[in-house]
Scaffold this active site. Structure first.
Site, PDB file in Angstrom:
ATOM      1  N   CYS A  86       0.834  -1.193   0.000  1.00  8.88           N
ATOM      2  CA  CYS A  86       0.000   0.000   0.000  1.00  8.88           C
ATOM      3  C   CYS A  86       0.879   1.257   0.000  1.00  8.88           C
ATOM      4  O   CYS A  86       1.596   1.498  -0.968  1.00  8.88           O
ATOM      5  CB  CYS A  86      -0.994  -0.023   1.159  1.00  8.88           C
ATOM      6  SG  CYS A  86      -2.338   1.181   0.953  1.00  8.88           S
ATOM      7  N   HIS A 193      -3.651  -4.341  -0.148  1.00 15.35           N
ATOM      8  CA  HIS A 193      -3.143  -4.918   1.106  1.00 15.35           C
ATOM      9  C   HIS A 193      -3.075  -6.440   0.974  1.00 15.35           C
ATOM     10  O   HIS A 193      -4.102  -7.115   1.080  1.00 15.35           O
ATOM     11  CB  HIS A 193      -4.051  -4.533   2.275  1.00 15.35           C
ATOM     12  CG  HIS A 193      -3.908  -3.118   2.725  1.00 15.35           C
ATOM     13  ND1 HIS A 193      -2.948  -2.726   3.627  1.00 15.35           N
ATOM     14  CD2 HIS A 193      -4.592  -2.005   2.370  1.00 15.35           C
ATOM     15  CE1 HIS A 193      -3.053  -1.422   3.845  1.00 15.35           C
ATOM     16  NE2 HIS A 193      -4.038  -0.960   3.087  1.00 15.35           N
ATOM     17  N   GLU A 195      -1.968  -8.441   3.090  1.00 16.26           N
ATOM     18  CA  GLU A 195      -2.293  -9.051   4.380  1.00 16.26           C
ATOM     19  C   GLU A 195      -3.804  -9.122   4.618  1.00 16.26           C
ATOM     20  O   GLU A 195      -4.254  -9.813   5.536  1.00 16.26           O
ATOM     21  CB  GLU A 195      -1.599  -8.301   5.525  1.00 16.26           C
ATOM     22  CG  GLU A 195      -2.216  -6.998   5.952  1.00 16.26           C
ATOM     23  CD  GLU A 195      -1.883  -5.832   5.020  1.00 16.26           C
ATOM     24  OE1 GLU A 195      -2.276  -4.705   5.347  1.00 16.26           O
ATOM     25  OE2 GLU A 195      -1.251  -6.051   3.957  1.00 16.26           O
TER      26      GLU A 195
END
EC number: 4.3.2.10
Length: 214
Positions: A86, A193, A195
């Site tokens: 990001c 993102h 994650e």
């Protein structure tokens, strides 16, 4: 393998570290993953991850106050693979325009600017949620095991513009073409993102841990 998630007073550090641990476990990779800003840890790492959450200027300031820019430059110049997530990806650009002009790391072409085209198209900002990834299969090791049309989870109001096409691995569409994955040499990044992107994100993280950049 020693993986360091860079601590520069930014957000999402713990989430990124936990996702990297899960990705390593899924691939059977023995990895020691720690969050650190210490010079010895950064320079001895086998992989570096720079998460990002918040404004470009604030995140860049975090790198400066921690004297992390020269450490990241030295480590990556010596070949350590780097993944920016990001705003961590955005910091790879030459400069950003969020909260004034702020210099980036200058590792990839282009700059970070407001997504005016998205706003003109009547789309809500920030660009938040799942979006489709477009890429050429086999074009880069980071996308191995993925197919065009799979999704990443985005949260941003600024995007990379004037990028060099050879450095853009994947894109998304949101009233404009958004560089979604970039890479140059051993330095790579995702605007979305990883994650938070479930299996797609874990696949990319696993690919990064196995990546032998040239």
């Amino acid at each position: 393998m020693r993986v360091v998630v860079i601590d520069y007073n930014g957000g999402n550090l713990a989430s990124a570290a936990q996702a990297a641990r899960r990705a390593a476990a899924l691939r059977g990779i023995k990895a020691d993953i720690l969050i650190s800003r210490e010079e010895a840890d950064i320079l001895s790492a086998d992989r570096l991850i720079l998460p990002g959450q918040g404004a470009f200027a604030n995140c860049a300031h975090g790198l400066d106050t921690g004297n992390l820019r020269p450490l990241l430059e030295k480590a990556t110049a010596e070949g350590t693979p780097f993944l920016g997530i990001c705003v961590g990806m955005q910091l790879m650009a030459r400069y950003g325009l969020e909260h004034g002009r702020t210099e980036g790391l200058g590792w990839i072409d282009g700059h970070i600017a407001p997504m005016d085209e998205s706003a003109k198209a009547g789309l809500q900002l920030p660009h938040m949620g799942w979006n489709t990834l477009s890429f050429t299969p086999g074009a880069h090791p980071l996308t191995e095991g993925l197919q065009p049309g799979e999704h990443g989870y985005f949260v941003h109001s600024y995007a990379l513009k004037e990028a060099h096409e050879d450095e853009v691995i994947a894109t998304a569409d949101y009233g404009m073409t958004i560089p979604a994955i970039v890479a140059k040499g051993n330095r790579c990044g995702t605007q979305f993102h990883v994650e938070k992107s479930q299996e797609v994100g874990l696949t990319i993280l696993g690919n990064f841990l196995l990546w032998q950049a040239r």
